[in-house]
Design a protein around this motif. Structure first.
Motif, PDB file in Angstrom:
ATOM      1  N   MET A   1       3.292  16.833  -7.185  1.00  0.00           N
ATOM      2  CA  MET A   1       4.373  16.065  -7.681  1.00  0.00           C
ATOM      3  C   MET A   1       4.681  14.846  -6.972  1.00  0.00           C
ATOM      4  SD  MET A   1       8.133  18.005  -7.378  1.00  0.00           S
ATOM      5  CE  MET A   1       9.105  16.772  -7.377  1.00  0.00           C
ATOM      6  N   THR A   2       5.133  13.645  -7.527  1.00  0.00           N
ATOM      7  CA  THR A   2       5.582  12.542  -6.769  1.00  0.00           C
ATOM      8  C   THR A   2       6.771  12.921  -6.145  1.00  0.00           C
ATOM      9  OG1 THR A   2       6.473  11.721  -8.878  1.00  0.00           O
ATOM     10  CG2 THR A   2       4.394  10.769  -8.009  1.00  0.00           C
ATOM     11  N   LYS A   3       7.321  12.437  -4.847  1.00  0.00           N
ATOM     12  CA  LYS A   3       8.430  12.820  -4.384  1.00  0.00           C
ATOM     13  C   LYS A   3       9.689  11.807  -5.079  1.00  0.00           C
ATOM     14  CE  LYS A   3       6.497  14.241   0.014  1.00  0.00           C
ATOM     15  NZ  LYS A   3       6.743  14.051   1.442  1.00  0.00           N
ATOM     16  N   ILE A   4      10.698  12.678  -5.081  1.00  0.00           N
ATOM     17  CA  ILE A   4      12.076  11.962  -5.486  1.00  0.00           C
ATOM     18  C   ILE A   4      12.290  10.912  -4.456  1.00  0.00           C
ATOM     19  CG2 ILE A   4      14.471  12.528  -6.176  1.00  0.00           C
ATOM     20  CD1 ILE A   4      13.316  15.500  -6.496  1.00  0.00           C
ATOM     21  N   PRO A   5      12.614   9.613  -5.080  1.00  0.00           N
ATOM     22  CA  PRO A   5      13.082   8.774  -4.115  1.00  0.00           C
ATOM     23  C   PRO A   5      14.446   8.910  -3.812  1.00  0.00           C
ATOM     24  CG  PRO A   5      12.695   7.852  -6.118  1.00  0.00           C
ATOM     25  CD  PRO A   5      12.244   9.192  -6.286  1.00  0.00           C
ATOM     26  N   MET A   6      15.094   8.404  -2.470  1.00  0.00           N
ATOM     27  CA  MET A   6      16.345   8.307  -2.340  1.00  0.00           C
ATOM     28  C   MET A   6      16.848   6.663  -2.109  1.00  0.00           C
ATOM     29  SD  MET A   6      17.145  11.462   0.186  1.00  0.00           S
ATOM     30  CE  MET A   6      18.874  10.992   0.433  1.00  0.00           C
ATOM     31  N   THR A   7      17.962   6.342  -2.285  1.00  0.00           N
ATOM     32  CA  THR A   7      18.392   4.800  -2.178  1.00  0.00           C
ATOM     33  C   THR A   7      19.166   4.698  -0.830  1.00  0.00           C
ATOM     34  OG1 THR A   7      20.087   5.022  -3.897  1.00  0.00           O
ATOM     35  CG2 THR A   7      18.039   3.676  -4.413  1.00  0.00           C
ATOM     36  N   LYS A  66      30.603   5.152   7.005  1.00  0.00           N
ATOM     37  CA  LYS A  66      30.196   4.127   6.394  1.00  0.00           C
ATOM     38  C   LYS A  66      29.272   4.709   5.192  1.00  0.00           C
ATOM     39  CE  LYS A  66      26.091   1.037   8.014  1.00  0.00           C
ATOM     40  NZ  LYS A  66      25.240   0.757   8.799  1.00  0.00           N
ATOM     41  N   TYR A  67      28.534   5.758   5.246  1.00  0.00           N
ATOM     42  CA  TYR A  67      27.692   6.063   4.211  1.00  0.00           C
ATOM     43  C   TYR A  67      28.540   6.872   3.105  1.00  0.00           C
ATOM     44  CZ  TYR A  67      23.695   3.888   6.802  1.00  0.00           C
ATOM     45  OH  TYR A  67      23.028   3.229   7.478  1.00  0.00           O
ATOM     46  N   GLY A  68      29.219   7.762   3.442  1.00  0.00           N
ATOM     47  CA  GLY A  68      30.062   8.611   2.547  1.00  0.00           C
ATOM     48  C   GLY A  68      29.564  10.101   2.740  1.00  0.00           C
ATOM     49  N   VAL A  69      28.226  10.447   2.929  1.00  0.00           N
ATOM     50  CA  VAL A  69      27.925  11.896   3.000  1.00  0.00           C
ATOM     51  C   VAL A  69      26.965  12.188   3.854  1.00  0.00           C
ATOM     52  CG1 VAL A  69      26.661  13.491   1.272  1.00  0.00           C
ATOM     53  CG2 VAL A  69      27.612  11.488   0.294  1.00  0.00           C
ATOM     54  N   ALA A  70      27.691  13.204   4.522  1.00  0.00           N
ATOM     55  CA  ALA A  70      26.746  13.948   5.693  1.00  0.00           C
ATOM     56  C   ALA A  70      26.370  15.288   5.599  1.00  0.00           C
ATOM     57  CB  ALA A  70      27.561  13.820   6.934  1.00  0.00           C
ATOM     58  N   VAL A  71      25.393  15.793   6.312  1.00  0.00           N
ATOM     59  CA  VAL A  71      25.146  17.176   6.273  1.00  0.00           C
ATOM     60  C   VAL A  71      24.979  17.560   7.631  1.00  0.00           C
ATOM     61  CG1 VAL A  71      22.541  16.954   6.140  1.00  0.00           C
ATOM     62  CG2 VAL A  71      23.659  18.898   5.658  1.00  0.00           C
ATOM     63  N   ARG A 338      23.326  16.611  -3.529  1.00  0.00           N
ATOM     64  CA  ARG A 338      23.699  16.342  -4.980  1.00  0.00           C
ATOM     65  C   ARG A 338      24.653  15.257  -4.926  1.00  0.00           C
ATOM     66  NH1 ARG A 338      25.875  20.996  -5.528  1.00  0.00           N
ATOM     67  NH2 ARG A 338      24.488  21.889  -6.695  1.00  0.00           N
ATOM     68  N   LYS A 339      25.890  15.097  -4.107  1.00  0.00           N
ATOM     69  CA  LYS A 339      26.686  14.381  -3.676  1.00  0.00           C
ATOM     70  C   LYS A 339      26.248  12.944  -3.727  1.00  0.00           C
ATOM     71  CE  LYS A 339      30.594  14.604  -4.036  1.00  0.00           C
ATOM     72  NZ  LYS A 339      31.366  14.536  -5.303  1.00  0.00           N
ATOM     73  N   ARG A 340      25.048  12.913  -2.852  1.00  0.00           N
ATOM     74  CA  ARG A 340      24.434  11.553  -2.778  1.00  0.00           C
ATOM     75  C   ARG A 340      23.768  11.142  -3.867  1.00  0.00           C
ATOM     76  NH1 ARG A 340      25.971   8.118   0.692  1.00  0.00           N
ATOM     77  NH2 ARG A 340      25.912   6.883  -1.448  1.00  0.00           N
ATOM     78  N   GLY A 341      23.097  12.003  -4.655  1.00  0.00           N
ATOM     79  CA  GLY A 341      22.663  11.522  -6.152  1.00  0.00           C
ATOM     80  C   GLY A 341      23.635  11.310  -6.903  1.00  0.00           C
ATOM     81  N   GLU A 342      24.739  11.823  -7.017  1.00  0.00           N
ATOM     82  CA  GLU A 342      25.865  11.477  -7.934  1.00  0.00           C
ATOM     83  C   GLU A 342      26.334  10.122  -7.555  1.00  0.00           C
ATOM     84  OE1 GLU A 342      27.536  15.964  -8.645  1.00  0.00           O
ATOM     85  OE2 GLU A 342      28.714  14.784  -7.635  1.00  0.00           O
ATOM     86  N   LEU A 343      26.450   9.747  -6.364  1.00  0.00           N
ATOM     87  CA  LEU A 343      27.067   8.492  -5.946  1.00  0.00           C
ATOM     88  C   LEU A 343      25.791   7.507  -6.256  1.00  0.00           C
ATOM     89  CD1 LEU A 343      28.959   9.646  -2.503  1.00  0.00           C
ATOM     90  CD2 LEU A 343      29.956   9.004  -4.725  1.00  0.00           C
ATOM     91  N   ASP A 344      24.845   7.778  -6.056  1.00  0.00           N
ATOM     92  CA  ASP A 344      23.741   6.847  -6.383  1.00  0.00           C
ATOM     93  C   ASP A 344      23.149   6.640  -7.719  1.00  0.00           C
ATOM     94  OD1 ASP A 344      24.088   6.413  -3.605  1.00  0.00           O
ATOM     95  OD2 ASP A 344      22.213   7.082  -3.065  1.00  0.00           O
ATOM     96  N   GLY A 345      23.729   7.704  -8.524  1.00  0.00           N
ATOM     97  CA  GLY A 345      23.257   7.552 -10.058  1.00  0.00           C
ATOM     98  C   GLY A 345      21.700   8.048 -10.127  1.00  0.00           C
ATOM     99  N   ASN A 346      21.555   8.982  -8.932  1.00  0.00           N
ATOM    100  CA  ASN A 346      19.982   9.402  -8.950  1.00  0.00           C
ATOM    101  C   ASN A 346      19.959  10.769  -9.582  1.00  0.00           C
ATOM    102  OD1 ASN A 346      17.562  10.240  -7.961  1.00  0.00           O
ATOM    103  ND2 ASN A 346      17.751   9.399  -6.007  1.00  0.00           N
ATOM    104  N   ASP A 347      19.809  10.782 -10.884  1.00  0.00           N
ATOM    105  CA  ASP A 347      19.536  12.069 -11.703  1.00  0.00           C
ATOM    106  C   ASP A 347      18.236  13.120 -11.049  1.00  0.00           C
ATOM    107  OD1 ASP A 347      21.628  11.139 -13.213  1.00  0.00           O
ATOM    108  OD2 ASP A 347      20.358  10.486 -14.923  1.00  0.00           O
ATOM    109  N   ALA A 348      17.592  12.684 -10.679  1.00  0.00           N
ATOM    110  CA  ALA A 348      16.275  13.455 -10.207  1.00  0.00           C
ATOM    111  C   ALA A 348      16.968  14.110  -8.859  1.00  0.00           C
ATOM    112  CB  ALA A 348      15.129  12.554  -9.842  1.00  0.00           C
TER     113      ALA A 348
END
Ligand code: NAP
Ligand code: MG
Length: 403
Positions: A1-7, A66-71, A338-348
């Motif tokens: 599969m193609t890898k899910i991109p992140m912004t 700065k970025y809003g989400v950490a792990v 998931r939180k990063r995806g929600e904030l960036d509108g990244n459904d994948a």
């Protein structure tokens, strides 16, 4: 599969010992094959904290702002033994304490439920999330022993030097006293974090204190929650179909025991300390407990509730097999992604996080688990695997979810 991109990158805080070993394996086996992972990496391992005089911890917290989400991976909090073991120049403070002081948040802890591990209270079919206020009360107290024939008073001196006094006790025989405080702003931040988290997760919020006995101190908590709720959250809660419920601490304990779970329980600092250990144990295991720090500005830091699992690490160093449970650390990653995806509108990315959690739970419910769960599980066809085999098994389940 193609890898899910992140912004936007995640703030990645690496850690120590067995959890550091698992950290890399989780990325290699479960994340990197699926996600084009973008992180800003901070090494909070004790050696690098020492090298940077703990500046790296501060930098990682600032990056979270700065970025809003950490792990975050579990980290060693140095004590005298660690100072010797790691040849430290200073007994560096708890990274979690440092990060919490910078982000000023509330810690939410939620158990992960799986079939086969029955809570000690079997009617708890849904998780109960504890929200612990992380400032003040007995954790910032001043206390004294008082000799016989002494008068103890509370004295408040205002900026003009005027004193307000209240008698604590007229001691005829020896005794003890304690001074506690909290700050309206901190309680307000606590309240907002809880209301926001309830809306985010669409769950009711319960809060309790002992305001009938503590008519000023605990009552202030009750009033601040009520004022903020009426002003800013009531309509949103009604629209979301969720409820804010206030009662007394002893009443809430009885209701929690009788409940089916599925809500957030906001606790004052001490209540949260005690009740979160009770809940973790009652739900089965600290290795199945997730933890997220939510700041009033809306920054999120995800981690596991357990420590670095030192005893397993020493076995690992000797080349012995380990069977360490990586579930809470996997869920720290899935929560952050998931939180990063929600904030960036990244459904994948949101979908990937959901699938990673489902694959983890499915794997255990199919009978493949680490030793800690194996000892508790009531499943008939269960199999104990080592730390790495467990991750590969989840990886296979995850791939199947994409096919
Ligand atoms: P711990 O790492 O939580 O482990 C205590 C025991 O609990 C382990 O020996 C193990 O029991 C069991 N356990 C915990 N997590 C497990 C997992 N994922 N899989 C299987 N078993 C697990 O606590 P600790 O040994 O007291 O502390 C070690 C270090 O962690 C300390 O340096 C402490 O400062 C640090 N710590 C960090 C954090 C954090 O970063 N948030 C929190 C707490 C502690 P068995 O040995 O019986 O298998
Ligand atoms: Mg505790």
């Amino acid at each position: 599969m193609t890898k899910i991109p992140m912004t936007t990158p995640l703030v990645e805080m690496d850690g120590d010992e067995m959890t550091r070993v698992l950290w890399k394996e989780i990325k290699d086996i479960l994340i990197l094959p699926f996600v084009d992972l973008k992180t800003e990496y901070y090494d909070l391992g004790l050696e690098y904290r020492e090298q940077t005089k703990d500046q790296v911890t501060v930098d990682s917290a600032m990056a979270t702002k700065k970025y809003g989400v950490a792990v975050k991976c579990a980290t060693i909090t140095p004590n005298a033994a660690r100072v010797k073991e790691y040849n430290l120049t200073e007994m560096w403070k708890s990274p979690n304490g440092t990060i919490r002081a910078i982000l000023d948040g509330t810690v939410f802890r939620t158990p992960i439920l799986v079939k086969g591990i029955t809570p000690y209270i079997p009617t708890w079919t849904k998780p109960i999330t504890i929200a612990r206020h992380a400032y003040g009360d007995v954790y910032k107290n001043t206390e004294m022993k008082v000799p016989a024939d002494s008068k103890a008073e509370l004295v408040v001196t205002d900026k003009d030097g005027n004193e307000t006094r209240a008698l604590i006790h007229d001691f005829k025989t020896p005794g003890i006293i304690q001074g506690l405080h909290n700050i309206d702003e901190s309680i307000e931040n606590f309240a907002r974090s809880c209301f926001n988290f309830a809306l985010d997760s669409k769950q009711d919020l319960w809060f309790a204190t002992k305001d009938t006995i503590s008519k000023q101190y605990d009552h202030r908590f009750k009033d601040i929650f009520a004022e903020i709720y009426e002003k800013d959250y009531k309509e949103k809660f009604e629209a979301a179909g969720i409820e804010y419920f206030y009662t007394l601490i002893d009443d809430v304990v009885a209701r929690v025991v009788r409940s089916n779970g599925g809500y957030i329980w906001a606790c004052k600092n001490y209540d949260g300390d005690v009740m979160s250990d009770m809940l973790a144990t009652a739900f089965g295991s600290l290795a199945m407990m997730t933890s997220v720090l939510v700041s009033p500005e809306g920054n999120y830091e995800y981690e596991a509730a357990h420590g670095t699992v030192q005893r397993h690490y020493y076995k690992y160093l000797k080349g012995e097999e380990t069977s360490t449970n990586s579930v809470a650390t996997i869920f720290a990653w899935s929560g952050a992604l998931r939180k990063r995806g929600e904030l960036d509108g990244n459904d994948a990315l949101v979908d990937y996080a959901n699938k990673l959690e489902k694959a983890t739970i499915d794997t255990i419910e199919n009978g493949v688990m680490t030793g800690d769960l194996y000892a508790m599980s009531t499943l008939e066809n269960k199999k104990k695997v080592n730390s790495e085999e467990f991750l590969y098994a989840i990886g296979e389940t995850l791939r199947n979810l994409y096919n």
